[in-house]
Design a protein around this motif. Structure first.
Motif, short mmCIF file in Angstrom:
data_model
loop_
_atom_site.label_atom_id
_atom_site.label_comp_id
_atom_site.label_asym_id
_atom_site.label_seq_id
_atom_site.Cartn_x
_atom_site.Cartn_y
_atom_site.Cartn_z
N LYS A 1 0.84 -1.20 0.00
CA LYS A 1 0.00 0.00 0.00
C LYS A 1 0.88 1.25 0.00
O LYS A 1 1.74 1.41 0.86
CB LYS A 1 -0.90 0.01 1.24
N LEU A 2 0.63 2.12 -0.96
CA LEU A 2 1.38 3.37 -1.05
C LEU A 2 0.68 4.44 -0.24
O LEU A 2 -0.56 4.47 -0.18
CB LEU A 2 1.47 3.79 -2.52
N ASN A 3 1.44 5.33 0.39
CA ASN A 3 0.83 6.46 1.10
C ASN A 3 1.39 7.77 0.57
O ASN A 3 2.25 7.79 -0.33
CB ASN A 3 1.04 6.34 2.61
N ASN A 4 0.95 8.88 1.13
CA ASN A 4 1.35 10.20 0.63
C ASN A 4 2.86 10.43 0.77
O ASN A 4 3.48 11.00 -0.14
CB ASN A 4 0.60 11.30 1.40
N ASP A 5 3.43 10.00 1.89
CA ASP A 5 4.87 10.21 2.10
C ASP A 5 5.70 9.44 1.08
O ASP A 5 6.67 9.96 0.51
CB ASP A 5 5.26 9.78 3.52
N ALA A 6 5.35 8.18 0.85
CA ALA A 6 6.08 7.38 -0.13
C ALA A 6 5.92 7.96 -1.53
O ALA A 6 6.90 8.03 -2.30
CB ALA A 6 5.58 5.93 -0.10
N TYR B 1 8.23 10.41 -6.24
CA TYR B 1 8.07 11.47 -7.25
C TYR B 1 9.33 12.36 -7.28
O TYR B 1 9.84 12.69 -8.35
CB TYR B 1 6.84 12.30 -6.97
N ALA B 2 9.83 12.71 -6.11
CA ALA B 2 11.04 13.54 -6.04
C ALA B 2 12.22 12.82 -6.69
O ALA B 2 13.02 13.44 -7.41
CB ALA B 2 11.37 13.88 -4.59
N SER C 1 2.20 10.13 -13.21
CA SER C 1 0.77 10.50 -13.25
C SER C 1 -0.01 9.85 -12.12
O SER C 1 -1.00 10.41 -11.63
CB SER C 1 0.16 10.10 -14.61
N GLU C 2 0.43 8.66 -11.68
CA GLU C 2 -0.21 8.02 -10.55
C GLU C 2 0.25 8.64 -9.23
O GLU C 2 -0.55 8.85 -8.31
CB GLU C 2 0.09 6.51 -10.56
N LEU C 3 1.53 8.94 -9.14
CA LEU C 3 2.07 9.47 -7.89
C LEU C 3 1.47 10.83 -7.54
O LEU C 3 1.26 11.13 -6.37
CB LEU C 3 3.60 9.58 -7.98
N ILE C 4 1.18 11.66 -8.54
CA ILE C 4 0.65 12.99 -8.24
C ILE C 4 -0.82 12.96 -7.82
O ILE C 4 -1.38 14.00 -7.44
CB ILE C 4 0.83 13.97 -9.43
N THR C 5 -1.43 11.79 -7.84
CA THR C 5 -2.80 11.69 -7.32
C THR C 5 -2.80 11.65 -5.80
O THR C 5 -3.86 11.79 -5.18
CB THR C 5 -3.52 10.44 -7.86
N ASP D 1 2.48 18.50 -1.57
CA ASP D 1 2.59 19.82 -2.19
C ASP D 1 3.73 19.81 -3.21
O ASP D 1 4.90 19.92 -2.85
CB ASP D 1 2.85 20.87 -1.11
N ARG D 2 3.38 19.67 -4.49
CA ARG D 2 4.41 19.62 -5.53
C ARG D 2 5.15 20.94 -5.67
O ARG D 2 6.35 20.97 -5.92
CB ARG D 2 3.79 19.23 -6.87
N THR D 3 4.45 22.05 -5.53
CA THR D 3 5.10 23.36 -5.64
C THR D 3 6.18 23.52 -4.58
O THR D 3 7.32 23.92 -4.86
CB THR D 3 4.06 24.49 -5.50
N GLU D 4 5.84 23.17 -3.35
CA GLU D 4 6.82 23.26 -2.26
C GLU D 4 7.99 22.31 -2.51
O GLU D 4 9.16 22.66 -2.28
CB GLU D 4 6.15 22.91 -0.93
N LEU D 5 7.70 21.13 -3.02
CA LEU D 5 8.76 20.16 -3.30
C LEU D 5 9.72 20.69 -4.34
O LEU D 5 10.94 20.63 -4.18
CB LEU D 5 8.14 18.83 -3.78
#
Length: 316
Positions: free
Chosen positions: A140-145, A150-151, A174-178, A182-186
């Motif tokens: 199971k993937l979570n937001n932190d992973a 993505y980074a 495309s899956e990870l950004i779902t 915060d991509r902008t902050e990253l």
């Protein structure tokens, strides 16, 4: 190979994950992203992140302090590291089972299980595909992973500009950004640089004199680092500055440290990892690293790089 790795992850209660020295976002992304994936999927397992921290990457994650006894009977996974010399924390050999997950050319095989995919844009992309393969087994993937993977992909593809970014790369992204991060902050944390680093970059560009071979040479000695108050690690932030210059086919960065001169090689066409291999290094066909002992040896490397670029021009 993915199925074998999934089975071992399920089997072991303690898993220690390593990556290479002098880490970049893909090293952290794959190492810690895999760690977060395993912890989220199997909360009862103990997952430890090995290696010396790189302060400039603290925004991605923090690592663990690991005792020698933690390695006994553990599963050890090394991410994004082609050769054993570059594995951060050499205690990786003291675990019970060793897995190598990497996307660099497999010039130095190691481990009980090796999953090496040179077609992958990054090891973070491979870890995402491991998650896809393990869904039916409880992964199971979570937001932190998702943020970390993505980074790693963004870092190793130069924000998807490098040829290594393929259809599978964009499918993973495309899956990870779902997921919720915060991509902008990253992006800001990945690409903002201190003024002192920007000034050194400006000096290098001002002094740049492209050669007829299409090679650009950047030499950063100890005096320059001290003058600008920049560390050797901070120079990695602008290793790609020559990529947008029309007249340049390939470029090399020499960064003088106390006991060695680090070499970073980049290319827009010529294959340069064979040059790196000749000088205690290696890597991808168009992005490699090496090291030399003297500036005279650096000059020899430049000659070899120019030869490769001239041959490339003749064939084009």
């Amino acid at each position: 190979m993915k199925d074998e790795i999934i089975k071992l992850i399920q089997e072991y209660d303690r898993i220690i994950i390593h990556r290479h020295v002098r880490p970049d976002p893909d090293a952290y992304g794959s190492q810690v992203g895999l760690g977060e994936l395993i912890k989220n999927s199997f909360p009862d397992k103990r997952v430890l992140l090995a290696g010396e921290e790189e302060p400039s990457l603290n925004y991605l994650a923090r690592l663990d302090e690991i005792q020698d006894e933690d390695f006994k009977g553990s599963l050890v996974i090394v991410c994004d590291t082609a050769n054993e010399e570059r594995i951060c924390d050499q205690r990786y050999l003291t675990g019970e089972k060793l897995i190598k997950i990497d996307h660099h050319p497999n010039r130095e095989p190691y481990g009980d299980i090796m999953w090496v995919d040179t077609e992958a844009s990054s090891t973070s992309e491979m870890v995402y595909e491991l998650y896809e393969a393990g869904k039916s087994e409880g992964f199971k993937l979570n937001n932190d992973a998702a943020r970390l993977l993505y980074a790693g992909i963004v870092g190793d593809t130069g924000r998807f500009l490098f040829p290594s970014a393929t259809n599978r790369t964009f499918e993973a992204a495309s899956e990870l950004i779902t997921y919720q991060f915060d991509r902008t902050e990253l992006y800001e944390k990945m690409y903002q640089i201190p003024l002192k680093v920007a000034k050194l970059r400006g000096r290098l560009l001002t002094d740049l004199e492209p050669r007829t071979s299409g090679v650009a040479v950047f030499r950063i000695n100890q005096e320059m680092l001290q003058e600008y108050g920049v560390t050797s690690e901070e120079t990695h932030a602008f290793v790609g500055i020559a990529g947008d210059i029309q007249e340049i086919l390939s470029w090399v960065f020499f960064v003088e440290e106390e006991d060695v001169i680090r070499v970073r090689l980049r290319s827009k066409g010529p294959i340069i990892n064979n040059v790196a291999a000749k000088y205690n290094g290696g890597g991808h066909p168009m992005a490699s690293g090496a090291k030399v002992s003297t500036w005279d040896e650096a000059d020899e490397l430049v000659k070899d790089l120019e030869k490769v670029c001239l041959e490339y021009q003749q064939k084009s």
